[in-house]
Design a protein around this motif. Sequence first.
Motif, PDB file in Angstrom:
ATOM      1  N   LEU A 204      -9.516   5.502 -18.499  1.00  0.00           N
ATOM      2  CA  LEU A 204     -10.299   5.213 -17.305  1.00  0.00           C
ATOM      3  C   LEU A 204     -10.128   3.764 -16.884  1.00  0.00           C
ATOM      4  N   ARG A 205     -10.119   2.873 -17.855  1.00  0.00           N
ATOM      5  CA  ARG A 205      -9.910   1.462 -17.552  1.00  0.00           C
ATOM      6  C   ARG A 205      -8.525   1.273 -16.911  1.00  0.00           C
ATOM      7  N   GLY A 206      -7.508   1.932 -17.459  1.00  0.00           N
ATOM      8  CA  GLY A 206      -6.149   1.797 -16.915  1.00  0.00           C
ATOM      9  C   GLY A 206      -6.062   2.300 -15.490  1.00  0.00           C
ATOM     10  N   LEU A 207      -6.734   3.421 -15.193  1.00  0.00           N
ATOM     11  CA  LEU A 207      -6.704   3.965 -13.837  1.00  0.00           C
ATOM     12  C   LEU A 207      -7.355   3.010 -12.840  1.00  0.00           C
ATOM     13  N   ILE A 208      -8.504   2.412 -13.262  1.00  0.00           N
ATOM     14  CA  ILE A 208      -9.185   1.477 -12.351  1.00  0.00           C
ATOM     15  C   ILE A 208      -8.330   0.240 -12.128  1.00  0.00           C
ATOM     16  N   ILE A 209      -7.731  -0.291 -13.178  1.00  0.00           N
ATOM     17  CA  ILE A 209      -6.870  -1.472 -13.031  1.00  0.00           C
ATOM     18  C   ILE A 209      -5.655  -1.144 -12.162  1.00  0.00           C
ATOM     19  N   LEU A 210      -5.039   0.041 -12.379  1.00  0.00           N
ATOM     20  CA  LEU A 210      -3.901   0.453 -11.566  1.00  0.00           C
ATOM     21  C   LEU A 210      -4.293   0.587 -10.101  1.00  0.00           C
ATOM     22  N   PHE A 211      -5.475   1.145  -9.870  1.00  0.00           N
ATOM     23  CA  PHE A 211      -5.975   1.267  -8.507  1.00  0.00           C
ATOM     24  C   PHE A 211      -6.147  -0.104  -7.861  1.00  0.00           C
ATOM     25  N   MET A 212      -6.701  -1.047  -8.609  1.00  0.00           N
ATOM     26  CA  MET A 212      -6.916  -2.382  -8.059  1.00  0.00           C
ATOM     27  C   MET A 212      -5.590  -3.085  -7.776  1.00  0.00           C
ATOM     28  N   ILE A 213      -4.626  -2.939  -8.673  1.00  0.00           N
ATOM     29  CA  ILE A 213      -3.302  -3.534  -8.432  1.00  0.00           C
ATOM     30  C   ILE A 213      -2.676  -2.931  -7.169  1.00  0.00           C
ATOM     31  N   GLY A 214      -2.813  -1.585  -7.033  1.00  0.00           N
ATOM     32  CA  GLY A 214      -2.286  -0.929  -5.833  1.00  0.00           C
ATOM     33  C   GLY A 214      -2.947  -1.446  -4.574  1.00  0.00           C
ATOM     34  N   MET A 215      -4.293  -1.612  -4.627  1.00  0.00           N
ATOM     35  CA  MET A 215      -5.014  -2.139  -3.475  1.00  0.00           C
ATOM     36  C   MET A 215      -4.543  -3.543  -3.131  1.00  0.00           C
ATOM     37  N   THR A 216      -4.323  -4.352  -4.157  1.00  0.00           N
ATOM     38  CA  THR A 216      -3.876  -5.721  -3.928  1.00  0.00           C
ATOM     39  C   THR A 216      -2.477  -5.737  -3.310  1.00  0.00           C
ATOM     40  N   LEU A 217      -1.571  -4.930  -3.838  1.00  0.00           N
ATOM     41  CA  LEU A 217      -0.204  -4.886  -3.315  1.00  0.00           C
ATOM     42  C   LEU A 217      -0.174  -4.395  -1.873  1.00  0.00           C
ATOM     43  N   ILE A 218      -0.934  -3.322  -1.612  1.00  0.00           N
ATOM     44  CA  ILE A 218      -0.970  -2.778  -0.250  1.00  0.00           C
ATOM     45  C   ILE A 218      -1.506  -3.802   0.734  1.00  0.00           C
ATOM     46  N   THR A 219      -2.584  -4.490   0.318  1.00  0.00           N
ATOM     47  CA  THR A 219      -3.179  -5.505   1.194  1.00  0.00           C
ATOM     48  C   THR A 219      -2.204  -6.652   1.426  1.00  0.00           C
ATOM     49  N   THR A 220      -1.543  -7.076   0.363  1.00  0.00           N
ATOM     50  CA  THR A 220      -0.579  -8.185   0.489  1.00  0.00           C
ATOM     51  C   THR A 220       0.575  -7.798   1.405  1.00  0.00           C
ATOM     52  N   VAL A 221       1.130  -6.587   1.200  1.00  0.00           N
ATOM     53  CA  VAL A 221       2.239  -6.119   2.049  1.00  0.00           C
ATOM     54  C   VAL A 221       1.800  -6.025   3.506  1.00  0.00           C
ATOM     55  N   LEU A 222       0.570  -5.511   3.693  1.00  0.00           N
ATOM     56  CA  LEU A 222       0.070  -5.387   5.069  1.00  0.00           C
ATOM     57  C   LEU A 222      -0.070  -6.753   5.721  1.00  0.00           C
ATOM     58  N   MET A 223      -0.581  -7.733   5.014  1.00  0.00           N
ATOM     59  CA  MET A 223      -0.739  -9.077   5.577  1.00  0.00           C
ATOM     60  C   MET A 223       0.623  -9.694   5.888  1.00  0.00           C
ATOM     61  N   MET A 224       1.598  -9.524   4.964  1.00  0.00           N
ATOM     62  CA  MET A 224       2.940 -10.046   5.215  1.00  0.00           C
ATOM     63  C   MET A 224       3.574  -9.380   6.431  1.00  0.00           C
ATOM     64  N   PHE A 225       3.344  -8.061   6.571  1.00  0.00           N
ATOM     65  CA  PHE A 225       3.865  -7.348   7.741  1.00  0.00           C
ATOM     66  C   PHE A 225       3.274  -7.893   9.024  1.00  0.00           C
ATOM     67  N   LEU A 226       1.954  -8.136   8.995  1.00  0.00           N
ATOM     68  CA  LEU A 226       1.294  -8.663  10.189  1.00  0.00           C
ATOM     69  C   LEU A 226       1.821 -10.038  10.550  1.00  0.00           C
ATOM     70  N   PHE A 227       1.934 -10.910   9.577  1.00  0.00           N
ATOM     71  CA  PHE A 227       2.407 -12.261   9.845  1.00  0.00           C
ATOM     72  C   PHE A 227       3.888 -12.264  10.263  1.00  0.00           C
ATOM     73  N   ALA A 228       4.653 -11.288   9.740  1.00  0.00           N
ATOM     74  CA  ALA A 228       6.095 -11.270  10.041  1.00  0.00           C
ATOM     75  C   ALA A 228       6.392 -10.664  11.400  1.00  0.00           C
ATOM     76  N   ASN A 229       5.581  -9.733  11.854  1.00  0.00           N
ATOM     77  CA  ASN A 229       5.881  -9.009  13.089  1.00  0.00           C
ATOM     78  C   ASN A 229       5.019  -9.429  14.273  1.00  0.00           C
ATOM     79  N   PHE A 230       4.020 -10.225  14.023  1.00  0.00           N
ATOM     80  CA  PHE A 230       3.179 -10.684  15.129  1.00  0.00           C
ATOM     81  C   PHE A 230       3.131 -12.200  15.124  1.00  0.00           C
ATOM     82  N   ASP A 231       2.986 -12.728  16.247  1.00  0.00           N
ATOM     83  CA  ASP A 231       2.951 -14.190  16.378  1.00  0.00           C
ATOM     84  C   ASP A 231       1.527 -14.660  16.137  1.00  0.00           C
ATOM     85  N   ILE A 232       1.204 -14.774  14.854  1.00  0.00           N
ATOM     86  CA  ILE A 232      -0.163 -15.168  14.500  1.00  0.00           C
ATOM     87  C   ILE A 232      -0.203 -16.677  14.333  1.00  0.00           C
TER      88      ILE A 232
END
Length: 356
Positions: free
Chosen positions: A8-36
């Motif tokens: 259970l601990r591993g699943l929660i940690i994996l979920f959090m890592i996934g959330m962090t990666l998705i958020t990071t990728v999304l932010m990089m996509f926004l900064f790369a494709n939009f003139d922010i």
Amino acid sequence: MKQNKFTLRGLIILFMIGMTLITTVLMMFLFANFDIRINEHTTLIKNPYLWLAVFMVIVIVFFMILVLLINKYIFDPIFAMKRAAEHIKSGNLNYPIQYKADNEIGDFCNEFDKMRVRLRDTILEQHEIEKRRKRLIASITHDLRTPLTSIKGYVEAIQDGIVKDQETYEKYLSTIAEKADHLNHLIDDLSVYTKQELGEFTLNLERVNSGKILASYFDHKVDEFKYSNIDLILYKPFISTFINVDPYRFNQILENLIGNAKKYAHTKIEVRTKVVNYHLQIAIQDDGDGIPQDVLASIFDPFFMVNKVKDQKEKGGSGLGLAIVKQLTERHEGKITVESNVDEGTTFVLDFPLDI
């Protein structure tokens, strides 16, 4: 073969890592494709992409804190209980749970640890009961064989015609009767002891006058001591008050104590009564050899004898008499104490609360 699976601990940690990666990728996509950027037309506070980035950062920090809290307050105690359960499974009941937090999970761990302690105590108690059972069987075998052998020997002597005169014949019959009484006493002691151990023993309590019940018992006992070399000295009148006892078991307590004193007294047994702090005290004192101080605390233990060989052979003891006295006295909400000095004698004091 057992399949590997995430904890259970591993699943929660994996979920959090996934959330962090998705958020990071999304932010990089926004900064790369939009003139922010902040310019003269878009202020900082009105930039929607920046608000989105701040929101994502807050979400990530929140989940990281949540993981730390879950790990500290849920997984740590779970793993502590898991380690304790593994020790219990392997037979080690002395391993305590280390988690001691002052919260609901801590309370749960504390109750689990109490269960461990109770299980350990129960197992130790069962081992002690088993040891007592084995000792009881051994004691029964010895204690019953001795008088039975004597009875058989005397009966065979009579049957074989060895006894020729009336005096010897009556002496043999008297000895047989004495050994039979001894057997009856042993069986009664064993019955009381085993019922006490099994929790099947009951008392028929009555409100009785202490003076009357003591006088009734000792009036019969005086006749018995007429033919003994031991003087029974009674300090009368006995205290006359009311106590709540089972008359039959109360007499059994006295019988065991007087019988024990008679075995070891040299010349006399003294009986006194008094009232102390709303308790009736009955003191039975002998002038025997006394009991050594190093074993005095053990004399109420089942099957304990100061000198086992001598007591069984010469005194006819089973080692249950005093244990039964203590059990019966405590069942009456009373207590028994003993004082003894070597070469001076022993005094047992029964203490019963008054029924007033």
